[in-house]
Design a protein around this motif. Structure first.
Motif, short mmCIF file in Angstrom:
data_model
loop_
_atom_site.label_atom_id
_atom_site.label_comp_id
_atom_site.label_asym_id
_atom_site.label_seq_id
_atom_site.Cartn_x
_atom_site.Cartn_y
_atom_site.Cartn_z
N PHE A 18 0.83 -1.21 0.00
CA PHE A 18 0.00 0.00 0.00
C PHE A 18 0.86 1.26 0.00
O PHE A 18 0.56 2.23 -0.69
CB PHE A 18 -0.96 0.02 1.19
CG PHE A 18 -2.12 -0.91 1.02
CD1 PHE A 18 -2.96 -0.79 -0.08
CD2 PHE A 18 -2.38 -1.90 1.95
CE1 PHE A 18 -4.04 -1.65 -0.24
CE2 PHE A 18 -3.45 -2.74 1.80
CZ PHE A 18 -4.29 -2.63 0.70
N TRP A 19 1.95 1.27 0.75
CA TRP A 19 2.82 2.44 0.79
C TRP A 19 3.47 2.67 -0.57
O TRP A 19 3.58 3.79 -1.05
CB TRP A 19 3.87 2.25 1.87
CG TRP A 19 4.78 3.43 2.01
CD1 TRP A 19 4.51 4.61 2.63
CD2 TRP A 19 6.09 3.56 1.47
NE1 TRP A 19 5.58 5.46 2.54
CE2 TRP A 19 6.58 4.83 1.81
CE3 TRP A 19 6.91 2.72 0.72
CZ2 TRP A 19 7.82 5.29 1.44
CZ3 TRP A 19 8.16 3.17 0.36
CH2 TRP A 19 8.60 4.45 0.73
N THR A 20 3.92 1.55 -1.23
CA THR A 20 4.53 1.66 -2.55
C THR A 20 3.54 2.19 -3.56
O THR A 20 3.88 3.05 -4.39
CB THR A 20 5.07 0.28 -3.00
OG1 THR A 20 5.92 -0.22 -2.00
CG2 THR A 20 5.83 0.38 -4.29
N LYS A 21 2.30 1.73 -3.53
CA LYS A 21 1.27 2.21 -4.47
C LYS A 21 1.03 3.70 -4.26
O LYS A 21 0.97 4.46 -5.23
CB LYS A 21 -0.03 1.44 -4.26
CG LYS A 21 -0.04 0.09 -4.89
CD LYS A 21 -1.43 -0.53 -4.72
CE LYS A 21 -1.49 -1.87 -5.38
NZ LYS A 21 -2.81 -2.48 -5.24
N GLN A 22 0.93 4.15 -3.02
CA GLN A 22 0.68 5.57 -2.76
C GLN A 22 1.88 6.41 -3.20
O GLN A 22 1.73 7.49 -3.75
CB GLN A 22 0.42 5.81 -1.27
CG GLN A 22 -0.97 5.44 -0.86
CD GLN A 22 -1.20 5.78 0.61
OE1 GLN A 22 -0.26 6.00 1.36
NE2 GLN A 22 -2.47 5.84 0.99
N PHE A 23 3.09 5.94 -2.96
CA PHE A 23 4.28 6.68 -3.31
C PHE A 23 4.40 6.82 -4.83
O PHE A 23 4.68 7.90 -5.34
CB PHE A 23 5.53 6.00 -2.73
CG PHE A 23 6.81 6.70 -3.05
CD1 PHE A 23 7.13 7.90 -2.43
CD2 PHE A 23 7.67 6.18 -4.00
CE1 PHE A 23 8.31 8.56 -2.74
CE2 PHE A 23 8.84 6.83 -4.31
CZ PHE A 23 9.17 8.01 -3.68
N LEU A 24 4.22 5.69 -5.55
CA LEU A 24 4.36 5.74 -7.02
C LEU A 24 3.23 6.51 -7.67
O LEU A 24 3.41 7.23 -8.64
CB LEU A 24 4.44 4.33 -7.60
CG LEU A 24 5.71 3.55 -7.24
CD1 LEU A 24 5.65 2.14 -7.80
CD2 LEU A 24 6.95 4.25 -7.78
N TRP A 25 2.00 6.33 -7.20
CA TRP A 25 0.86 7.00 -7.81
C TRP A 25 0.79 8.47 -7.40
O TRP A 25 0.28 9.29 -8.11
CB TRP A 25 -0.42 6.30 -7.45
CG TRP A 25 -0.58 4.96 -8.11
CD1 TRP A 25 0.22 4.41 -9.06
CD2 TRP A 25 -1.59 4.02 -7.86
NE1 TRP A 25 -0.20 3.20 -9.42
CE2 TRP A 25 -1.35 2.90 -8.69
CE3 TRP A 25 -2.69 3.97 -7.02
CZ2 TRP A 25 -2.15 1.80 -8.72
CZ3 TRP A 25 -3.49 2.86 -7.04
CH2 TRP A 25 -3.24 1.77 -7.88
N GLY A 26 1.31 8.78 -6.22
CA GLY A 26 1.27 10.16 -5.75
C GLY A 26 2.28 11.05 -6.48
O GLY A 26 2.08 12.24 -6.63
N VAL A 27 3.42 10.48 -6.98
CA VAL A 27 4.45 11.24 -7.65
C VAL A 27 3.99 11.63 -9.05
O VAL A 27 4.20 12.73 -9.52
CB VAL A 27 5.77 10.44 -7.73
CG1 VAL A 27 6.79 11.12 -8.61
CG2 VAL A 27 6.31 10.22 -6.35
N GLY A 28 3.35 10.72 -9.75
CA GLY A 28 3.00 10.91 -11.15
C GLY A 28 1.81 11.73 -11.33
O GLY A 28 1.57 12.77 -11.76
#
Length: 190
Positions: free
Chosen positions: A180-190
């Motif tokens: 969940f943290w990885t999804k938020q980090f990657l989707w939040g940057v783009g």
């Protein structure tokens, strides 16, 4: 041993089929086989408890001092014929006891204990004589065992199991949060 063609081998005294619990076939010195329950009854009513007479041929089998009938040799040929593994049945006073151990050491089940009461001591009856009619066959009764959590943690197998479950749960939660943290980090940057 009384057996007929096409039928399971049975005890020639009680006519119950042999099994690997209370009707385990035990061999006397004369090579006749009887179930451990019948031999236990016989040993309790025999005046000379160290000497058993075969119910068929009357040949004596001498038991060592303090040796119960449950320590007589098991007729492994009969158990092999029945495709059964022998269990260790012990005689404690006037009860036959069987402790059923779990098959796998990885599954933590408490062992079940079965007992078969062989009746009161001969001559120890205090009430009026009972009717000599047929009595119902006594069945082995599982004795439940209740342990507190503290007693469970004293068992080393239970402790290993509890630690492994805690590690598995921790790793699973860590993986879920990292996804969940990885999804938020990657989707939040783009």
């Amino acid at each position: 041993m009384a057996e007929q063609q096409g039928r399971e081998p049975e005890c020639p005294v009680c006519w119950n089929p042999f099994n690997n619990t209370f009707h385990t076939p035990k061999v006397l010195d004369c090579c006749h086989s009887f179930c451990v329950e019948c031999l236990a009854h016989l040993s309790l009513v025999t005046p000379a408890r160290r000497r058993l007479l075969c119910p068929l041929c009357r040949q004596p089998t001498v038991l060592a001092s303090g040796q119960p009938v449950t320590d007589l040799p098991t007729d492994t040929a009969v158990l092999t014929l029945l495709r059964l593994e022998p269990h260790h049945v012990i005689l404690e006073g006037h009860q036959l006891c069987l402790k059923d151990q779990p098959k796998s050491r990885y599954f933590l089940r408490q062992p079940r204990v079965y007992t078969l009461d062989l009746g009161p001591e001969p001559g120890g009856q205090t009430g009026p004589p009972q009717d000599a009619g047929p009595s119902p066959r006594s069945l082995p009764i599982p004795v439940p065992s209740h342990y507190s959590l503290r007693e469970c943690f004293r068992n080393p197998q239970f402790r290993i199991f509890a630690y492994l479950m805690a590690v598995i749960l921790s790793v699973t939660l860590l993986l879920i949060f990292s996804v969940f943290w990885t999804k938020q980090f990657l989707w939040g940057v783009g």
